[in-house]
Scaffold this motif. Structure first.
Motif, mmCIF file in Angstrom:
data_model
loop_
_atom_site.group_PDB
_atom_site.id
_atom_site.type_symbol
_atom_site.label_atom_id
_atom_site.label_comp_id
_atom_site.label_asym_id
_atom_site.label_seq_id
_atom_site.Cartn_x
_atom_site.Cartn_y
_atom_site.Cartn_z
ATOM 1 N N ASP A 31 0.981 -1.183 0.105
ATOM 2 C CA ASP A 31 0.099 0.015 -0.120
ATOM 3 C C ASP A 31 0.807 1.295 0.205
ATOM 4 O O ASP A 31 1.813 1.469 -0.872
ATOM 5 N N ASP A 32 0.675 1.859 1.041
ATOM 6 C CA ASP A 32 1.283 3.248 1.257
ATOM 7 C C ASP A 32 2.804 3.110 1.685
ATOM 8 O O ASP A 32 3.357 4.302 2.007
ATOM 9 N N HIS A 33 3.020 2.063 2.055
ATOM 10 C CA HIS A 33 4.395 1.961 3.056
ATOM 11 C C HIS A 33 5.776 1.865 2.260
ATOM 12 O O HIS A 33 6.694 1.992 2.848
ATOM 13 N N LEU A 34 5.585 1.642 0.836
ATOM 14 C CA LEU A 34 6.844 1.562 0.035
ATOM 15 C C LEU A 34 6.464 2.326 -1.199
ATOM 16 O O LEU A 34 5.461 2.069 -1.892
ATOM 17 N N THR A 35 7.452 3.191 -1.399
ATOM 18 C CA THR A 35 7.378 4.259 -2.629
ATOM 19 C C THR A 35 8.549 3.623 -3.541
ATOM 20 O O THR A 35 9.781 3.387 -3.059
ATOM 21 N N ALA A 36 8.493 3.769 -4.820
ATOM 22 C CA ALA A 36 9.523 3.433 -5.841
ATOM 23 C C ALA A 36 9.819 4.906 -6.474
ATOM 24 O O ALA A 36 8.855 5.368 -6.859
ATOM 25 N N ILE A 37 10.993 5.172 -6.569
ATOM 26 C CA ILE A 37 11.477 6.294 -7.257
ATOM 27 C C ILE A 37 12.148 5.803 -8.474
ATOM 28 O O ILE A 37 13.325 5.174 -8.358
ATOM 29 N N SER A 38 11.763 6.321 -9.563
ATOM 30 C CA SER A 38 12.294 5.720 -10.927
ATOM 31 C C SER A 38 12.878 6.983 -11.675
ATOM 32 O O SER A 38 12.241 8.008 -11.858
ATOM 33 N N SER A 39 14.235 6.767 -12.021
ATOM 34 C CA SER A 39 15.081 7.993 -12.551
ATOM 35 C C SER A 39 14.248 8.185 -13.832
ATOM 36 O O SER A 39 14.286 9.312 -14.195
ATOM 37 N N GLY A 40 14.067 7.197 -14.696
ATOM 38 C CA GLY A 40 13.389 7.531 -16.101
ATOM 39 C C GLY A 40 12.011 8.449 -15.956
ATOM 40 O O GLY A 40 11.804 9.527 -16.640
ATOM 41 N N ASP A 41 11.145 8.002 -14.630
ATOM 42 C CA ASP A 41 9.818 8.824 -14.552
ATOM 43 C C ASP A 41 10.494 10.121 -14.405
ATOM 44 O O ASP A 41 9.714 11.238 -14.654
ATOM 45 N N LEU A 42 11.382 10.601 -13.350
ATOM 46 C CA LEU A 42 11.877 11.794 -12.588
ATOM 47 C C LEU A 42 12.086 12.408 -14.154
ATOM 48 O O LEU A 42 11.837 13.712 -14.183
ATOM 49 N N LEU A 43 13.026 11.975 -15.238
ATOM 50 C CA LEU A 43 13.367 12.374 -16.180
ATOM 51 C C LEU A 43 12.346 12.907 -17.090
ATOM 52 O O LEU A 43 12.443 14.007 -17.684
ATOM 53 N N ARG A 44 11.369 11.874 -17.307
ATOM 54 C CA ARG A 44 10.247 12.250 -18.185
ATOM 55 C C ARG A 44 9.319 13.567 -17.778
ATOM 56 O O ARG A 44 8.951 14.218 -18.382
ATOM 57 N N HIS A 45 9.390 13.516 -16.450
ATOM 58 C CA HIS A 45 8.588 14.559 -15.723
ATOM 59 C C HIS A 45 9.212 15.827 -16.045
ATOM 60 O O HIS A 45 8.666 16.868 -16.631
ATOM 61 N N LYS A 86 16.233 8.831 9.482
ATOM 62 C CA LYS A 86 16.177 7.365 9.669
ATOM 63 C C LYS A 86 14.723 6.918 10.023
ATOM 64 O O LYS A 86 14.481 5.724 9.689
ATOM 65 N N SER A 87 13.855 7.660 10.102
ATOM 66 C CA SER A 87 12.568 7.276 10.429
ATOM 67 C C SER A 87 11.457 7.421 9.240
ATOM 68 O O SER A 87 10.285 7.375 9.112
ATOM 69 N N SER A 88 12.264 7.656 7.992
ATOM 70 C CA SER A 88 11.380 8.061 6.757
ATOM 71 C C SER A 88 10.796 6.751 6.135
ATOM 72 O O SER A 88 10.933 5.569 6.657
ATOM 73 N N LYS A 89 9.663 6.741 5.291
ATOM 74 C CA LYS A 89 8.931 5.897 4.543
ATOM 75 C C LYS A 89 10.262 5.252 3.689
ATOM 76 O O LYS A 89 11.187 5.476 3.410
ATOM 77 N N SER A 90 9.670 4.013 3.508
ATOM 78 C CA SER A 90 10.542 2.956 2.558
ATOM 79 C C SER A 90 10.421 3.414 1.352
ATOM 80 O O SER A 90 9.282 3.742 0.686
ATOM 81 N N TRP A 91 11.561 3.057 0.602
ATOM 82 C CA TRP A 91 11.747 3.571 -0.705
ATOM 83 C C TRP A 91 12.714 2.468 -1.489
ATOM 84 O O TRP A 91 13.438 1.787 -0.985
ATOM 85 N N LEU A 92 12.650 2.509 -2.702
ATOM 86 C CA LEU A 92 13.194 1.441 -3.565
ATOM 87 C C LEU A 92 13.505 2.110 -4.849
ATOM 88 O O LEU A 92 12.793 3.008 -5.456
ATOM 89 N N LEU A 93 14.844 2.328 -5.359
ATOM 90 C CA LEU A 93 15.347 3.130 -6.456
ATOM 91 C C LEU A 93 15.441 2.278 -7.764
ATOM 92 O O LEU A 93 15.785 1.086 -7.621
ATOM 93 N N ASP A 94 14.724 2.599 -8.706
ATOM 94 C CA ASP A 94 14.660 1.961 -9.871
ATOM 95 C C ASP A 94 15.371 2.782 -11.046
ATOM 96 O O ASP A 94 14.857 3.866 -11.367
#
Ligand code: AMP
Length: 226
Positions: A31-45, A86-94
């Motif tokens: 759900d809301d606990h994990l976010t993916a950060i995609s470098s391709g999406d950031l660039l396309r934005h 340290k207490s931030s949400k979980s993230w995954l770099l793509d």
């Protein structure tokens, strides 16, 4: 599903390995606990906002954006999202890091915030399987319908089921071009994998399809973080 400690992870996978598919499934599970950060999406934005920029040109040519621009872009996003605590949400770099110097720069910058990666996941799909998938993929360009000669072939070879129009190949579904992309991926990725292996962070999830890989990936995250 919630996580008992924050995920700070990188996901590595060759083009065509199905990273997008397994990541979106994974994010849904948490759900809301994990976010993916995609470098391709950031660039396309960024490109949408500034279509005539140098970044837009480089990406359109399939080139790589400089390491410095990339690392700054990722950390601007981390800051915006409040992810450098340290207490931030979980993230995954793509899609980032894509080479060893980006990997080292990432560590350095995370260390400045007293943070570190706690997992690097490699999706391991045999290159021949990826190339076969490309070879067998046909599209109906006007609608975007995708056919695969393996698992959802058109009723009549080369023809769209709905409109009766001819199917074509996507411009980037050229097997020779794709094979070169895979080679380049390996060349850049191998030193990075070695680097993360030495740090004891690398976990490999192998399989031929997303349906095989996803349950293994989910198990890995559950075992480590829930
Ligand atoms: P992707 O969606 O990950 O395939 O990225 C699309 C394009 O953005 C790539 O072909 C590169 O031009 C650029 N790009 C994405 N991530 C990076 C990165 N980490 N370093 C350099 N260029 C990148």
């Amino acid at each position: 599903m919630s996580l008992v400690r924050p995920v700070r992870a990188v996901i590595l996978g060759a083009p065509g390995a199905g990273k997008g598919t397994v990541l979106s499934k994974l994010i849904k599970r948490f759900d809301d606990h994990l976010t993916a950060i995609s470098s391709g999406d950031l660039l396309r934005h960024q490109i949408k906002q500034n279509p005539k920029s140098e970044i837009a040109f480089i990406v359109s040519q399939g080139g790589l954006i400089s390491d410095e621009v990339m690392i700054n872009m990722i950390f601007d996003r981390f800051r915006e999202l409040g992810y450098l605590t340290k207490s931030s949400k979980s993230w995954l770099l793509d899609g980032f890091p894509r080479n060893i110097s980006q990997a080292k720069a990432l560590d350095l910058r995370l260390n400045q915030s007293n943070l570190g990666l706690n997992l690097v996941i490699e999706l391991d799909v045999p290159h021949e399987v990826i190339l076969n998938r490309i070879r067998n993929r046909w599209i109906h360009a006007p609608s975007g319908r995708i056919y695969s000669l393996d698992y959802n072939p058109p009723k009549v070879e080369g023809i769209d089921d709905i409109t009766g129009e001819r199917l074509t190949k996507r411009p980037d579904d050229n097997v020779e071009v794709f094979a070169r992309r895979l080679q380049l991926y390996n060349k850049l990725c191998d030193p990075m994998k070695q680097y993360y292996k030495e740090k004891g962070l690398l976990e490999t999830v192998s399989g031929e399809t997303s349906d095989i890989i996803f349950p293994k990936l989910l198990e890995l995250i559950k075992n480590k973080y829930t």
